[in-house]
Design an enzyme around this catalytic site. Structure first.
Site, short mmCIF file in Angstrom:
data_model
loop_
_atom_site.label_atom_id
_atom_site.label_comp_id
_atom_site.label_asym_id
_atom_site.label_seq_id
_atom_site.Cartn_x
_atom_site.Cartn_y
_atom_site.Cartn_z
N LYS A 173 1.26 -4.35 -12.46
CA LYS A 173 1.65 -2.98 -12.14
C LYS A 173 2.95 -2.64 -12.85
O LYS A 173 4.00 -3.22 -12.56
CB LYS A 173 1.79 -2.83 -10.63
CG LYS A 173 0.49 -3.13 -9.88
CD LYS A 173 0.63 -3.02 -8.38
CE LYS A 173 1.55 -4.05 -7.80
NZ LYS A 173 1.48 -4.12 -6.32
N THR A 204 7.73 6.50 -1.90
CA THR A 204 6.65 5.64 -2.42
C THR A 204 6.50 4.35 -1.62
O THR A 204 5.91 3.39 -2.11
CB THR A 204 6.92 5.30 -3.90
OG1 THR A 204 8.22 4.68 -4.00
CG2 THR A 204 6.88 6.54 -4.77
N GLY A 206 5.04 1.57 0.48
CA GLY A 206 3.66 1.15 0.75
C GLY A 206 2.72 1.25 -0.43
O GLY A 206 1.52 1.00 -0.29
N THR A 207 3.24 1.57 -1.60
CA THR A 207 2.38 1.76 -2.77
C THR A 207 1.56 0.51 -3.08
O THR A 207 0.35 0.59 -3.32
CB THR A 207 3.23 2.12 -4.01
OG1 THR A 207 4.02 3.27 -3.71
CG2 THR A 207 2.35 2.42 -5.20
N GLY A 208 2.20 -0.66 -3.12
CA GLY A 208 1.49 -1.89 -3.49
C GLY A 208 0.43 -2.27 -2.48
O GLY A 208 -0.68 -2.68 -2.85
N CYS A 209 0.76 -2.16 -1.18
CA CYS A 209 -0.22 -2.46 -0.13
C CYS A 209 -1.41 -1.53 -0.24
O CYS A 209 -2.57 -1.95 -0.12
CB CYS A 209 0.41 -2.29 1.25
SG CYS A 209 1.94 -3.22 1.51
#
Length: 264
Positions: A173, A204, A206-209
């Protein structure tokens, strides 16, 4: 029947990341979400004020309870906190006939550590080898491999370094780079460059989860890895665009944006 997707991750009391973000994402994408809680955090928009991991036996019992009775079509992992929990979850994944999306969570959006240094080797040697897709961000790539990415071209080097630990696919990412939000999906021979506009929105959390859960949801629907990742990227881009203020710090992405669009 709806596909069943299991998240194995920590609880975010602020509701923006972790188990809470995972289940919201799964609901929005039309799959049945289930959870194994690995840790409890005291967390809000300003950061992580405390974290308490669960015993390995509690994690194993939750996992077996769900998988043995209900079954799963995909599993997503997030915060695993310690080497013991990483090894426990890796063993469980190895015995489960379903794709596994591993988000090797090491550091929160606010810079708080969510993985003990002693657990890094277990992530490399135990968890990554059982991953269908690993989804590290650039800080996690550096933490796991020592490769530091500063340009888009270096995403290839990062992908190769993570793939050396054994996941079938890796999604690097590139959200921390400047310019468009560019990610690289690779299995070592096949490459997919995923590009989206960068929104001027600081909310932003929580983007990865959210992205990893969306990939798991689409894999559970029977999509290929490239198809699942492409669809998940579209979903998380919309969620980032709708990110909203919450508390006094960094707010969460909007997990319900696609639901509202579908109802309008």
């Amino acid at each position: 029947m709806k596909p069943n997707v299991l998240t194995v991750a920590g609880s975010d009391s602020g509701g923006g990341a972790g188990i809470q973000a995972d289940l919201k994402t799964m609901l929005a994408l039309g799959v049945h979400g289930m959870s194994v809680v690995t840790a409890v955090t005291a967390q809000n928009s300003l950061g992580v004020q405390g974290a308490w991991e669960l015993p390995a036996e509690a994690v194993r019992a939750q996992y077996r309870s769900v998988v043995d009775d209900i079954g799963v079509q995909a599993v997503k992992t997030g915060m695993l906190a310690s080497a013991e929990l990483v090894e426990t979850v890796a063993e469980l994944l190895a015995g489960t006939d379903a794709p596994a999306v591993v988000d090797p969570v090491g550091i929160s959006k606010h810079g708080d550590s969510l993985l003990a240094d002693s657990a890094l080797d277990a992530v490399r040697k135990k968890l990554l080898p059982v991953a269908t897709v690993a989804t590290p961000n650039l800080d996690e790539v550096a933490q796991l491999t020592g490769v530091r990415v500063e340009t888009e071209e270096q995403l290839r080097e990062a992908a190769a370094a993570v793939l050396a630990y054994g996941p079938r696919w890796v999604l690097i990412k590139g959200g921390h780079l400047s310019g468009d939000a560019v990610d690289l999906l690779s299995d070592g021979t096949e490459e997919h460059w995923l590009r989206a506009p960068r929104y001027d929105n600081r909310h932003t959390h929580g983007t990865g989860c959210t992205l990893a859960s969306a990939i798991a949801a689409h894999l559970a629907m029977g999509r290929s890895v490239p198809e699942a990742v492409t669809a998940a990227k579209e979903y998380v881009t919309g969620a980032i665009a709708g990110g909203f203020a919450l508390g006094g710090g960094i707010g969460p992405v909007d997990h319900g944006w696609a639901l509202r669009r579908g109802l309008s």
